[in-house]
Write an enzyme that holds these catalytic residues in place. Sequence first.
Site, PDB file in Angstrom:
ATOM      1  N   TYR A  76       0.896  -1.371  -0.199  1.00  0.00           N
ATOM      2  CA  TYR A  76      -0.146  -0.006  -0.332  1.00  0.00           C
ATOM      3  C   TYR A  76       1.108   1.297   0.247  1.00  0.00           C
ATOM      4  CZ  TYR A  76      -4.119   2.549   1.507  1.00  0.00           C
ATOM      5  OH  TYR A  76      -5.484   3.354   1.317  1.00  0.00           O
ATOM      6  N   CYS A  77       0.958   2.636  -0.766  1.00  0.00           N
ATOM      7  CA  CYS A  77       1.781   3.715  -0.752  1.00  0.00           C
ATOM      8  C   CYS A  77       3.377   3.114  -1.279  1.00  0.00           C
ATOM      9  CB  CYS A  77       0.503   4.506  -0.112  1.00  0.00           C
ATOM     10  SG  CYS A  77       1.505   5.739   0.364  1.00  0.00           S
ATOM     11  N   VAL A  78       3.515   3.652  -0.263  1.00  0.00           N
ATOM     12  CA  VAL A  78       5.202   3.565  -0.437  1.00  0.00           C
ATOM     13  C   VAL A  78       5.478   2.337   0.083  1.00  0.00           C
ATOM     14  CG1 VAL A  78       5.112   3.869   2.355  1.00  0.00           C
ATOM     15  CG2 VAL A  78       7.086   4.737   1.195  1.00  0.00           C
ATOM     16  N   GLY A 104       4.137  -0.633  -0.876  1.00  0.00           N
ATOM     17  CA  GLY A 104       3.674  -0.676  -2.471  1.00  0.00           C
ATOM     18  C   GLY A 104       5.615   0.013  -3.543  1.00  0.00           C
TER      19      GLY A 104
END
Length: 591
Positions: free
Chosen positions: A323-325, A327
């Site tokens: 998720y986000c960073v 990812g």
Amino acid sequence: MADGQDEGQGHGASQGQPGLADLQHWTGVIGQAQQMLMIHAAEAAQQIAGQAQDMQARAAATIDTDRWFDQGRAFWQDNMALWQHFLGAEDAPPLPAAATARDRRFAAPQWEQHPLFALIRQSYLLMTDHLLRGVDTLEGLAPRQREQLRFAARTFADAMSPANFPVTNPVVMEKIFETRGDNLLRGLERMAHDMGRGQVTHTDAEAFEVGRNIAATPGKVVRETPLYQLIQYDPVGEQVERTPLLIFPPWINRFYILDLNAKNSFVRWAVEQGLTVFMVSWKSADATMADMTMDDYVLKGQVDAIDAVRELLAVESVHTIGYCVAGTTLAMTLAWAAAEGQAAKVASATFFTAQVDFADAGELSLFVDDDQIGMIAALAGEEGYIDGRYLAATFNLLRGRDLIWNYVVNNYLLAEDYPVFDLLHWNGDVTNLPAAWHRRYLEDFYRDNRLVRPGALSVAGVPIDLGRIETPAYIQAGREDHIAPAGSVWKMTRHLAGPMRFVLAGSGHIAGVVNPPAAGKYQYWTADGPGDSLDDFLAAATETKGSWWPDWIEWVKAQGTGTVPVEGARRPGGGAFPAIEDAPGRYVRMR
């Protein structure tokens, strides 16, 4: 403030109409405010222009004089239209569209019903519109500089909203009379408290407790390292998918955004779909983590957790979510694994609103230059970590109207009861970051965009290339995402080499992800392929109402290898890793 309160007080007003004294007073006030805004806009424009003149590769930025005066003339024409309506002129021209725009800050009927406050609202909206349009009068600016100026102008305009000040907010004025000023006293007390803690309070601090009514999906911590705790959740049913799911949340926030409450918990839902679910709970940085770098989050974090789950369950591979960073980091992990011949450890990779190409990374990139990076380094001091409150303030500033000024009005001016909202509680539950990691992240990704250049970055000395990643990938973006813009997330499809499915979800960075099927909210778009651009994808895409989660679970199960009985290590603590403590563990409680 009711209209009738003006009567009999020497202002000459009757039946809610402004008297001469009112007109004289508000003419002066609004005229001064308009002048302040225009002066600020001119000074800001000249400051940005001066910065542009110092850049060798660009012609000096100058003001387009004709356009500047045209805009000034249009502003005063629109302003005169407001005053003609205020004075009730029969031949008044139509109100400018900007002055009548819908705006949640002015939703209360008092902003329409009282002529003076209606004029204040309309004048402010008009000034804001012209201020933002004034950015276009500058010539020779690079796109990044222009966006920086737009952001500065919008931030200033949001701060100067008449809704933010007691005497220009009719709802606050009514509250002052109703409570005899007690709301302001209680609001000042709250403001002093928030200043002391260095953070705006968004929700009732006593309403939520991790492990009780948020982050409450049953499970056990089965592994602990200096960087993370590994949570394994209790299974549901007698059979589960053989390939387990390992979730990497962003360490910029707490993991329980994916486990808020039973109704909107992605974790609980995934367990109910027959997956053996593991969650990484990152440790909030302290002085012991001052030297942590991206290599550590790849090798000591993600690779270590992948190997731990494979060992515990005796499986060849795991499904992963970043998720986000996390990812972005997962992409680095996969590239490293491909280079090291270990790609088979990961059966599939799902990316929630994650970027690898930061060429168009949105408004966050406006905060990244050498001056800002130097300031952040100074904030870390000798302890070597960044206080999470600084990061929270940065993210809140991106949505200052909703996450700052809305609470200034509700908490400090009106002193309303704090809302009970789990998402707001999570938003305020900040985490610290290792300063060394944070600096390299800003420089290598946001500033220099090195991840998409093969071999430009390495992990433990191993050059990485996203083009070597052949792991099946599910790439999810949020159409209204202001942190990881959809177009930027889509670019991942240009850099991975394996089979992939791109899905565009309605809403943004959080609500676009945390959208359980039972809620029946939003929609998502899918197509046979990602297309040559996001626009091409949308042109060919099919819209489906509701949550994209069912689409994902169908996809992820298709990457698996059947089911196994729930026995032994499939139950937390039942295998080689004994249970350390109940979920959600102690790391999520550390400040």
